[in-house]
Design an enzyme around this catalytic site. Structure first.
Site, PDB file in Angstrom:
ATOM      1  NE  ARG A  27      -1.744  -2.320   2.808  1.00 33.06           N
ATOM      2  CZ  ARG A  27      -1.877  -3.598   2.469  1.00 33.06           C
ATOM      3  NH1 ARG A  27      -2.923  -3.979   1.802  1.00 33.06           N
ATOM      4  NH2 ARG A  27      -0.986  -4.509   2.819  1.00 33.06           N
ATOM      5  CB  THR A  28       3.406   2.603   2.320  1.00 36.66           C
ATOM      6  OG1 THR A  28       2.616   2.177   3.439  1.00 36.66           O
ATOM      7  CG2 THR A  28       3.994   3.973   2.614  1.00 36.66           C
ATOM      8  CE  LYS A  34      27.420  -3.679  -7.996  1.00 40.15           C
ATOM      9  NZ  LYS A  34      27.572  -2.623  -9.019  1.00 40.15           N
ATOM     10  NE  ARG A  90       7.036   0.652   5.030  1.00 44.17           N
ATOM     11  CZ  ARG A  90       5.809   0.157   4.910  1.00 44.17           C
ATOM     12  NH1 ARG A  90       5.634  -1.081   4.509  1.00 44.17           N
ATOM     13  NH2 ARG A  90       4.754   0.901   5.191  1.00 44.17           N
ATOM     14  CG  HIS A 107       3.671   4.107   8.637  1.00 42.59           C
ATOM     15  ND1 HIS A 107       3.768   4.863   7.483  1.00 42.59           N
ATOM     16  CD2 HIS A 107       3.219   2.880   8.244  1.00 42.59           C
ATOM     17  CE1 HIS A 107       3.366   4.121   6.462  1.00 42.59           C
ATOM     18  NE2 HIS A 107       3.040   2.922   6.887  1.00 42.59           N
TER      19      HIS A 107
HETATM   20  C1  NCD Z   1       1.864  -1.135   8.145  1.00 43.19           C
HETATM   21  C2  NCD Z   1       3.342  -0.920   8.335  1.00 43.19           C
HETATM   22  O1  NCD Z   1       4.157  -1.222   7.466  1.00 43.19           O
HETATM   23  O2  NCD Z   1       3.646  -0.388   9.392  1.00 43.19           O
HETATM   24  N1  NCD Z   1       1.466  -1.332   6.819  1.00 43.19           N
HETATM   25  C3  NCD Z   1       1.140  -0.239   6.048  1.00 43.19           C
HETATM   26  O3  NCD Z   1       1.918   0.641   5.821  1.00 43.19           O
HETATM   27  N2  NCD Z   1      -0.113  -0.192   5.582  1.00 43.19           N
HETATM   28  C4  NCD Z   1       1.249  -2.112   9.052  1.00 43.19           C
HETATM   29  C5  NCD Z   1       1.817  -3.507   9.180  1.00 43.19           C
HETATM   30  O4  NCD Z   1       2.782  -3.884   8.534  1.00 43.19           O
HETATM   31  O5  NCD Z   1       1.253  -4.260   9.987  1.00 43.19           O
END
Ligand code: NCD
Length: 311
Positions: free
Chosen positions: A58-59, A86, A107, A135
């Site tokens: 999703r993100t 590397k 991320r 997040h």
């Molecule tokens: C979440 C995350 O990565 O923190 N997912 C997201 O971004 N929708 C939640 C999760 O991984 O449980």
């Protein structure tokens, strides 16, 4: 103030944003949802980079979709086929992206990775999750979903369920709530999944009052927003600890039998077995809508950070 407060800014934690900043974002996302066909490509000529060092559906994809809808181009760093293999460092990698893109959405499994990136990159960094606390864009879209579906964020009763120890979605949602005036905020989890001290301390510092409960049953009739989390298996230092708590909480049709009328169930997704598929058909199920709001909220965010003064 207004749009100026967002322009060129790193988005590392929702705690860096005021209620007024969030309201501006939500108003802008509202107008995107209400007028989905946009002729103005406010980010034409810009390049957005995605750099995800942890799995994401999703993100990453909603940041890409949001950027493309605004007319930006998107480049993606795939860590498993990049020079990280590397031995290139995170800071060198981010320095490279800084030269290629106008904004980096990233991320990383380690907390502080987004801050490090923001120190070496001159372009804005948007933290798409680092470690188990922050997040921000998830919390923004979660609050937007509440506002959109319930008409307000203030005055509602919230229950945050499950892995409040490691789920950054839960911690960030609580930090976001602290910018508002919620009614009761209940944390529902087994002892070993209660918030870590740093999260507890932050909640206290930002003035959010919470109550701890062992089960949802006793409070559900009074809850407007049920915020569910996945047990973050990958963040448990000891697999035995995970084995002990897995399956310790689950939402089913049955567990929602006494839910307040009009209450909604949120989940950042992905779900494993904590949220039964049978819940999808209930009117309370709001998590698919929530995931879809990821695009308009991230469009609004990218436009505010990269788009400059109102055209
Ligand atoms: C979440 C995350 O990565 O923190 N997912 C997201 O971004 N929708 C939640 C999760 O991984 O449980």
């Amino acid at each position: 103030m207004g749009r100026d407060a967002w322009y060129g800014r790193d988005v590392l934690s929702i705690l860096d944003f005021s209620r007024a900043d969030l309201e501006l974002l939500f108003d802008s996302a509202d107008s995107i949802v209400d007028q989905p066909v946009r002729t103005k490509k406010s980010l034409a000529g810009k390049i957005v980079a995605t750099a995800f060092f942890e799995p994401s559906t999703r993100t990453r994809l909603s940041f890409s979709a949001a950027a493309l809808k605004l007319g930006a181009d998107v480049i993606d760093l795939s860590p498993d086929v990049s020079s990280l293999l590397k031995g290139e460092s995170l800071s060198d990698t981010m320095r490279m992206l800084d030269g290629y893109a106008d904004l980096i959405a990233m991320r990383h499994p380690s907390e502080g990775a987004a801050l490090l990136a923001s120190e070496v990159a001159s372009v804005p960094i948007v933290n798409g999750g680092d470690g188990s606390q922050h997040h921000p864009s998830q919390a923004m879209l979660d609050l937007f979903t509440v506002k959109r579906l319930k008409g307000r964020i203030d005055g509602l009763n919230y229950a945050v369920l499950g892995d409040i120890r490691y789920a950054r979605s839960a911690a960030s949602f609580l930090y976001g709530l602290a910018r508002y005036k919620p009614g009761k905020v209940s944390l529902v989890s087994p002892e070993s999944l209660r918030p870590r001290n740093e999260v507890k301390d932050t909640i206290k510092k930002v003035g959010l009052k919470t109550e701890q409960h062992d089960d949802l049953e006793s409070i559900i009739a009074d809850v407007d927003v049920i915020y569910m989390t996945r047990i973050q298996k990958e963040r448990f230092p000891d697999p035995n600890e995970y084995e002990k708590v897995k399956g310790s909480y689950r939402i089913t049709k049955g567990s929602l039998a006494n839910a307040k009328k009009g209450s909604i169930v949120l989940h950042a997704l992905p779900r494993t077995n904590e949220l039964a598929y049978e819940v999808d058909s209930l009117p309370n199920a709001a998590y698919m809508k929530q995931a879809r709001f990821g695009v308009p909220v991230r469009m609004a965010l990218l436009d505010l950070v990269l788009g400059g003064a109102k055209k």
